[in-house]
Design an enzyme around this catalytic site. Sequence first.
Site, PDB file in Angstrom:
ATOM      1  N   CYS A 244       0.760 -96.056  70.575  1.00  0.00           N
ATOM      2  CA  CYS A 244      -0.564 -97.074  70.578  1.00  0.00           C
ATOM      3  C   CYS A 244      -0.478 -98.273  71.618  1.00  0.00           C
ATOM      4  O   CYS A 244      -1.415 -98.908  72.173  1.00  0.00           O
ATOM      5  CB  CYS A 244      -0.976 -97.730  69.285  1.00  0.00           C
ATOM      6  SG  CYS A 244      -1.195 -96.557  68.110  1.00  0.00           S
TER       7      CYS A 244
ATOM      8  N   HIS B 215      -5.520-103.960  70.317  1.00  0.00           N
ATOM      9  CA  HIS B 215      -5.506-102.505  69.738  1.00  0.00           C
ATOM     10  C   HIS B 215      -6.383-102.170  68.446  1.00  0.00           C
ATOM     11  O   HIS B 215      -6.454-102.974  67.578  1.00  0.00           O
ATOM     12  CB  HIS B 215      -4.068-102.074  69.441  1.00  0.00           C
ATOM     13  CG  HIS B 215      -3.925-100.785  68.870  1.00  0.00           C
ATOM     14  ND1 HIS B 215      -4.597 -99.723  69.759  1.00  0.00           N
ATOM     15  CD2 HIS B 215      -3.469-100.273  67.835  1.00  0.00           C
ATOM     16  CE1 HIS B 215      -4.461 -98.600  68.708  1.00  0.00           C
ATOM     17  NE2 HIS B 215      -3.510 -98.937  67.586  1.00  0.00           N
TER      18      HIS B 215
ATOM     19  N   ASN C 192      -9.225 -95.170  65.971  1.00  0.00           N
ATOM     20  CA  ASN C 192      -8.239 -95.652  66.423  1.00  0.00           C
ATOM     21  C   ASN C 192      -7.764 -94.249  67.592  1.00  0.00           C
ATOM     22  O   ASN C 192      -7.420 -93.445  67.033  1.00  0.00           O
ATOM     23  CB  ASN C 192      -6.965 -95.721  65.544  1.00  0.00           C
ATOM     24  CG  ASN C 192      -5.554 -96.044  66.381  1.00  0.00           C
ATOM     25  OD1 ASN C 192      -5.517 -96.159  67.478  1.00  0.00           O
ATOM     26  ND2 ASN C 192      -4.887 -96.233  65.455  1.00  0.00           N
TER      27      ASN C 192
END
Length: 331
Positions: free
Chosen positions: A116, A256, A286
């Site tokens: 990520c 994020h 996500n």
Amino acid sequence: MTKITAAITAVGKYVPEYVLTNQELETMVDTNDEWITTRTGIKERRVLKEKGLGTSYLAIKSAEDLIQKSNIDPKEIDLVIVGTATPDLHVAATAAYVASEIGAVNAFGYDLQAACSSFLYGMSTAASYIESGRYKKVLLIGADKMSSIIDYKDRATCIIFGDGAGAALFEPNYEGLGLQDEYLRSDGVGRDFLRIEAGGSMMPTTEETVAGKKHFVYQEGKTVFKYAVSNMSSVAEKIMQRNNLTEQDVQWLVAHQANKRIIEATANRVGVSSEKVMMNIQKYGNTTSGTLPLLLADYESQLKKGDNLVFAAFGGGFTWGAAFVKWAYNS
Ligand code: UT7
């Protein structure tokens, strides 16, 4: 000589058309809209359903959006970096294919994998090439087809992830705008808590690994959550402190999108109020490498030249970090 800084001068995005809602997930696993919404903030996510299309498809579409909006000639692009945890193929770099497909025939391309944090780390890489004067146009794409590595029978992971991509063009700036500072971290302790066990060099694919579902994402959610909250907020705090930024100085927190509660905890720790926190997790879930550039593309029309942006990310590895960027243009 005037100092060269590296600024983002254009952004683009792509998400697949298919919308996987919490309601549809209720028919697939033992879950419910209320649990997903309160624990994560996610209402729906996108899934690339068409057979034979991989992460490169998302990346190409996001790059084409950027090229079309900014009117740049792809032949002028020097380098294409694709941040991804889900490359089209092992060994062959996704970015090489993306560069060819978008007409960046004078560019070279490679992938960057930091889960990520891929886009955040990629910002550092792209900026370094520009600041050094080595290249003039670096296209950084964050793209992941997470649906290719998710077990849609595992409620612990299938509710979280989605497919999507965003692209950002880095160019030299002579007014001091663009990337100002970064603080990047990693800790190998994390690989036990968030990973795909098989298919890599440590455990190559066998009939047993497939039968044992070892090619899907495994996440020990609670542990990752604790590390994410504490590390993402501490790096965001550090980057603000060492650049003498108070909460009033920050126009946007670009964090994020893993869990709304993690983003809010980070914002609280650094004192940035909710209207300054970019948020699109409710729409996309996500998207791993895609979250930060998707935020930039979704909020582009609200960004003003000179705005102070604090980026923060946390992901598998563990990898995490923060960056301070002065936005370089009005759209
Ligand atoms: O992007 C990379 C980094 N990743 C992250 O930052 C993700 C970090 N982790 C998280 O966001 C959260 O840990 C999750 C969203 C994954 C899970 O939320 P949680 O509040 O940590 O829940 P939990 O795993 O502790 O589970 C709480 C309860 C459990 O039931 P019991 O044992 O209390 O009876 C789970 O079995 O909720 C249950 N549960 C669910 N219930 C309904 C777990 N998943 C679900 C579900 N629907 N999908």
